[in-house]
Design a protein around this motif. Structure first.
Motif, PDB file in Angstrom:
ATOM      1  N   HIS A   1       0.831  -1.188   0.000  1.00 45.93           N
ATOM      2  CA  HIS A   1       0.000   0.000   0.000  1.00 45.93           C
ATOM      3  C   HIS A   1       0.875   1.251   0.000  1.00 45.93           C
ATOM      4  O   HIS A   1       2.068   1.207   0.273  1.00 45.93           O
ATOM      5  CB  HIS A   1      -0.915  -0.010   1.221  1.00 45.93           C
ATOM      6  N   SER A   2       0.255   2.375  -0.263  1.00 47.92           N
ATOM      7  CA  SER A   2       0.993   3.634  -0.372  1.00 47.92           C
ATOM      8  C   SER A   2       1.548   4.135   0.958  1.00 47.92           C
ATOM      9  O   SER A   2       2.376   5.038   0.971  1.00 47.92           O
ATOM     10  CB  SER A   2       0.101   4.704  -0.986  1.00 47.92           C
TER      11      SER A   2
ATOM     12  N   GLU B   1       7.051   2.862   2.122  1.00 46.88           N
ATOM     13  CA  GLU B   1       7.970   3.352   1.090  1.00 46.88           C
ATOM     14  C   GLU B   1       8.842   2.220   0.554  1.00 46.88           C
ATOM     15  O   GLU B   1       9.436   1.467   1.317  1.00 46.88           O
ATOM     16  CB  GLU B   1       8.861   4.444   1.695  1.00 46.88           C
TER      17      GLU B   1
END
Length: 100
Positions: free
Chosen positions: A75-76, A79
């Protein structure tokens, strides 16, 4: 204090609960907490408790190569990084905990 947790165990291991507890303890102490997911630890990125840590301010990184090998599309809130990125994080941290 900068605390780095390196997570290489899957989310069904006892290490997962240990990671959550260490991260929450660091947050309570106002530490800057980061978690780097690698190997089978990248599976943890699909767990709701990890998203909650991100919402609480924990910085999340993962090894892009390991995630790709396991066909994980993180998921965003995490990183993308690498082993080189991990080495930099280790150098910048005051304490490193390795869970594998």
């Amino acid at each position: 204090m900068k605390l780095l947790i390196v997570m290489a165990s899957n989310p069904y291991s006892a290490d997962f609960n240990t990671m959550i507890k260490f991260a929450k303890a660091g947050i309570k102490r106002n530490d800057k907490v980061s978690i780097f997911f690698m190997a089978n630890g990248t599976y943890c990125l699909n767990h709701d408790k990890v998203k909650e840590l991100a919402d609480d301010g924990v910085k999340l990184y993962y090894c892009a190569h390991n995630a790709e090998e396991r066909k994980i599309n993180p998921h965003s809130f995490a990183e993308s990084s690498s082993m080189y990125g991990l080495s930099k994080l280790i150098g910048e941290s005051d304490k490193v905990i390795n869970l594998s």
